[in-house]
Design a protein around this motif. Sequence first.
Motif, PDB file in Angstrom:
ATOM      1  N   GLU A 160       1.259   7.667   6.392  1.00 16.58           N
ATOM      2  CA  GLU A 160       1.537   6.358   6.607  1.00 16.58           C
ATOM      3  C   GLU A 160      -0.099   6.178   5.929  1.00 16.58           C
ATOM      4  O   GLU A 160      -0.442   5.463   4.854  1.00 16.58           O
ATOM      5  CB  GLU A 160       2.195   5.848   7.078  1.00 16.58           C
ATOM      6  N   HIS A 164      -1.235   4.530   1.728  1.00 21.03           N
ATOM      7  CA  HIS A 164      -2.238   3.057   1.960  1.00 21.03           C
ATOM      8  C   HIS A 164      -3.184   2.929   1.717  1.00 21.03           C
ATOM      9  O   HIS A 164      -3.442   2.776  -0.133  1.00 21.03           O
ATOM     10  CB  HIS A 164      -2.491   2.700   3.887  1.00 21.03           C
ATOM     11  N   ARG A 181       0.190  -0.853   8.430  1.00 20.26           N
ATOM     12  CA  ARG A 181       1.201  -0.162   8.210  1.00 20.26           C
ATOM     13  C   ARG A 181       1.971   0.856   9.284  1.00 20.26           C
ATOM     14  O   ARG A 181       2.281   1.758   8.588  1.00 20.26           O
ATOM     15  CB  ARG A 181       0.260   1.390   7.369  1.00 20.26           C
TER      16      ARG A 181
END
Length: 230
Positions: A160, A164, A181
Motif C-alpha cells: 500500500e 501510494h 494509507r
Amino acid sequence: MSHILIIEDEPVTRATLTSYLEAQGYDVSEAASADIAERILRDQPVDLLLVDINLPGKDGLKITREQRAKSDIGIILVTGRDDDVDRIVGLEMGADDYVCKPFNRRELLARIKNLLYRTSRSAHGSRQVYRFSGYVFDLRARRLENEDGAAVTLTRAEFEVLQHFVTRPGEVASRDALMARVTHRQYGTNPRTVDVLIRRLRTKLEQDPASPAIITTVHGEGYAFTSHVT
C-alpha cells in the motif's frame, strides 16, 4: 459474507467478539490456538484474521509472519499491551492494523470494515500496471516483479505504501499521509512505523539502500518517489 477468523485463547473475549461480529452480519470462526487456526485456514476461505499476540505456543506474531509469507489475507493484531515496540514488530511481520485491549467494539468494527473494503477493492479493481527502475508493479495482481521477472514479496503494508508512491511520483509524502494509507487513521501514529516500512522497501528495491535512488528522504517533510514511472 466476509469470513473472519478470531484467534484468541481467552474464551470469554473470544465468545464476546464472535457474538458481536456475527450480529454485524459476518461469518465468524474461532480458534484458541495456532494449530486450530491453521486447520480452519486449510479447510475454508478466510478474509480476515483477528489475532491475539500473546497466544500459548505459537504466538500471534509468528502466525502473522507465516500467513503473510503465503497470502495477502487481512490481519489485525490484538494485545493487552500498549507498546510501540509490539506495534512496530507486528507491522514488520506483515500485520495490517493493531488494536489494544480493552478496545471499543465499534472502533474495532470500523477497522475491520476498512480493511475488508481495501482488500476487496484491491482484488476486484481495474487492472493497473506501473513500471519503474526495471520493476513491473501490477496493482490488480498485487505483484511486483524485478527486471528478471522474479516476484518480489511485499507485505500488505509495503504494497500500500508503494502503491501510494507509484501513483504519485515526485510528490512529497509526509509520514502521516503514508500511515493513513496503511491504517486509514490520521491520528495516534508513531513516525517510526513509517520509517520501518520505508527501510524495508528500500532493502527490497534499491541497489544501495544506504544511498536510495527510488525512495528518497525529504528532510523535515517525509519521503518522495523519485524513480521515473511509466
